[in-house]
Design a protein around this motif. Sequence first.
Motif, short mmCIF file in Angstrom:
data_model
loop_
_atom_site.label_atom_id
_atom_site.label_comp_id
_atom_site.label_asym_id
_atom_site.label_seq_id
_atom_site.Cartn_x
_atom_site.Cartn_y
_atom_site.Cartn_z
N THR A 1 -2.84 2.30 -7.78
CA THR A 1 -3.81 1.25 -7.13
C THR A 1 -4.32 0.32 -8.31
O THR A 1 -4.45 -0.78 -7.74
CB THR A 1 -4.77 1.89 -6.04
OG1 THR A 1 -3.81 2.61 -5.37
CG2 THR A 1 -5.53 0.93 -5.38
N GLY B 1 1.33 1.93 -1.86
CA GLY B 1 1.75 2.33 -0.92
C GLY B 1 3.16 3.32 -0.77
O GLY B 1 3.14 4.27 -0.20
N LEU C 1 6.95 -5.02 6.57
CA LEU C 1 6.07 -4.19 5.89
C LEU C 1 5.73 -2.99 6.40
O LEU C 1 5.49 -1.87 5.80
CB LEU C 1 4.93 -5.12 5.56
CG LEU C 1 4.97 -6.38 4.97
CD1 LEU C 1 3.77 -7.11 5.01
CD2 LEU C 1 5.47 -6.21 3.49
N GLN C 2 5.74 -2.70 7.87
CA GLN C 2 5.32 -1.60 8.35
C GLN C 2 6.57 -0.66 8.84
O GLN C 2 6.21 0.53 9.30
CB GLN C 2 4.78 -1.93 9.78
CG GLN C 2 3.30 -2.79 9.74
CD GLN C 2 2.10 -1.80 9.09
OE1 GLN C 2 2.21 -0.64 9.15
NE2 GLN C 2 1.14 -2.55 9.15
N LEU D 1 6.68 2.93 7.30
CA LEU D 1 5.81 3.81 7.97
C LEU D 1 5.96 4.47 9.14
O LEU D 1 5.85 5.48 9.53
CB LEU D 1 4.27 3.18 7.94
CG LEU D 1 3.48 3.06 6.53
CD1 LEU D 1 2.18 2.35 6.72
CD2 LEU D 1 3.26 4.37 5.96
N GLN E 1 -3.48 4.20 8.22
CA GLN E 1 -2.70 3.91 6.97
C GLN E 1 -2.11 2.50 7.28
O GLN E 1 -2.10 1.56 6.56
CB GLN E 1 -1.75 4.88 6.65
CG GLN E 1 -1.03 4.52 5.35
CD GLN E 1 0.11 5.59 5.06
OE1 GLN E 1 0.15 6.61 5.66
NE2 GLN E 1 0.62 5.50 3.87
N ALA E 2 -1.64 2.44 8.67
CA ALA E 2 -0.77 1.16 9.17
C ALA E 2 -1.83 -0.04 9.13
O ALA E 2 -1.60 -1.03 8.92
CB ALA E 2 -0.31 1.48 10.47
N ARG F 1 -2.69 -1.37 5.83
CA ARG F 1 -1.71 -2.20 5.37
C ARG F 1 -2.24 -3.64 5.00
O ARG F 1 -1.94 -4.36 4.04
CB ARG F 1 -0.50 -1.94 6.04
CG ARG F 1 0.72 -3.05 5.47
CD ARG F 1 1.04 -2.21 4.22
NE ARG F 1 1.99 -3.26 3.57
CZ ARG F 1 2.77 -2.90 2.28
NH1 ARG F 1 3.16 -1.67 2.45
NH2 ARG F 1 3.35 -3.91 1.54
N ALA G 1 -4.18 -3.81 1.78
CA ALA G 1 -3.11 -3.84 0.56
C ALA G 1 -2.33 -5.29 0.47
O ALA G 1 -2.67 -5.71 -0.70
CB ALA G 1 -2.06 -2.90 0.93
N GLU G 2 -2.18 -5.90 1.41
CA GLU G 2 -1.50 -7.34 1.45
C GLU G 2 -2.82 -8.08 0.71
O GLU G 2 -2.52 -9.19 0.13
CB GLU G 2 -1.04 -7.73 2.79
CG GLU G 2 -0.04 -6.99 3.23
CD GLU G 2 1.31 -7.22 2.32
OE1 GLU G 2 1.74 -8.39 2.50
OE2 GLU G 2 1.72 -6.13 1.71
N HIS H 1 -0.51 -7.06 12.62
CA HIS H 1 -0.24 -6.09 12.09
C HIS H 1 -1.03 -5.09 12.94
O HIS H 1 -0.57 -3.82 12.97
CB HIS H 1 -1.10 -6.00 10.78
CG HIS H 1 -0.40 -6.55 9.65
ND1 HIS H 1 0.50 -5.62 8.84
CD2 HIS H 1 -0.37 -7.72 9.03
CE1 HIS H 1 1.13 -6.22 7.85
NE2 HIS H 1 0.75 -7.72 7.88
#
Length: 537
Positions: free
Chosen positions: A107, A189, A295-296, A299, A366-367, A370, A373-374, A397
């Motif tokens: 990270t 991720g 992106l998802q 997951l 976690q979703a 995200r 994270a973006e 999202h």
Amino acid sequence: MTVGQNLVGTGGLIRLILRRDRVLLPLWVFLLALVPVSGVAATRELVSTQAELQQYADTSGTNPAFLALYGPLYDVSLGGVIAQRMGMFPVILALICALTVIRHTRTEEEAGRRDLLGATVIGRQANLAAALIVVLGANLVLALVIALGMIGQDLPVAGSVAFGLSFALAGWVFAAVGGVAAQLTEGAGAARGLALTVLGAAFVLRLAGDIGGEGNGASWLSGLSPIGWAHQIRSYGDERWWILVPAGVLVLGLVTAAFLLSARRDVGAGVLPPRLGPASASPRLRGTLGLAWRLQRGLLVSWTAGLTVLGLVYGGVAWGVRDMLKGNREMEEIFARMGGSAGIVDATLAAMLGIIGLIASAYAIQATLRMRAEETSLRLEPVLGTAVGRVRWMASHLVFALLGPTVALAAAGLAAGFVHGLNADDVGGQLPRVFAGAMVQLPAVWTLAAVAVALFGLLPRIAAASWAAFGLCLFLGWVGALLQLDQVLLDASPFTHLPKLPGGDVTAEPFVWLAGVVVVLVAVGLVGFRRRDVPVT
């Protein structure tokens, strides 16, 4: 470059990590040590005589449902019962350790802070070394605190030391797994996904090896799992100290591999090359929902598959509980006080589905994160520089943060209900009941996702603190009743307010309240995100 030059600055980075984790690190060490130590007195009240201990062993030590939930019971003693009842905690610790190492390695690289530190007098391997030293050391402290706490409860010294080391063993192995995952992948991720996959495989191996009881034909599978090793130390029984040897060899091998891989890759890159995309983008990526799906989707697929497997396992073993207490009134009372009910099969299913619900909430968090994270990877700003609005981007999202767990829980509920129905010779009657027990977890799952949404919108720098809410729910749900905590404390978890299905009574009130909380938190997150700066790193 020599080994000494590669490790220059390790001490300073250790102090930096301790400074950054000055609250989080002591918190999880203290909580994971407090639970088993506090549970001794409560368990002593429930099974106070050797006859009650033997009755407990005759049931939970051989029943597939309890073997799946807690693991094997290797000794008919108070310490043995505690060691079994805490059987899920090595999994929790393993998850914490892997994620902590990844957070302080991959990270940091992904956020660009590793480049800034590398421009100073910091060796190439210092960052990895510092993260591993801190996490491995924290596990050693945890083992020591647990051992001393159990000894202070008048339990045998050797068993207490073995019990503490069983926790540390799982933490050490998966800290090293996190170190390797951070070198293999290009993004944090992907590293977390790889570590979670290894942990899930270890847990499934432990389940497969232990469900049939000791000596079954598949028991060797548990010996392939580091989670299984944590159980097979046999705390308070005939301790198997030799298990620490293969565990130590594995940790040393993984740590060595992590350093070798780190030396052979570029900073910011992974050993495994990223998969090249098509020359032209899919038309689906023109919209925010298509981009969010891209992106998802990993997951969603991985979590759904994992929860489906867990549903199959739990659904397959629940029916066996009906025979274990037949004609044993004393044990019925003991298990009722431990969280059972008159319908022991329904109570077992409700407990297992509650665990699946908790795991699904981890996916929801976690979703949701995200989005963070973006933002920290600086990919959000170019998107918002187009005609895409903030609320529209965030809503795309949220579709996966809220509906993704719905899909995963539905798959797990259907799997558990179908297998349980086959065992009960009543698929048509049992599948809807078990499916409802899985889906009833959704309001609590969405509540934890909404907490992450609110933190992302208002306080993005501490958005990861939403994992603390997950940890609190896990703590209260797993051992709250055993520790006989006050109901006011138990009510802090949204899962406490859900009806216990199958078998429980359903009222609309908890659903209405939890839905209101979700709506308010999501609205707060959306408003906060519209008004704050982007990016906040």
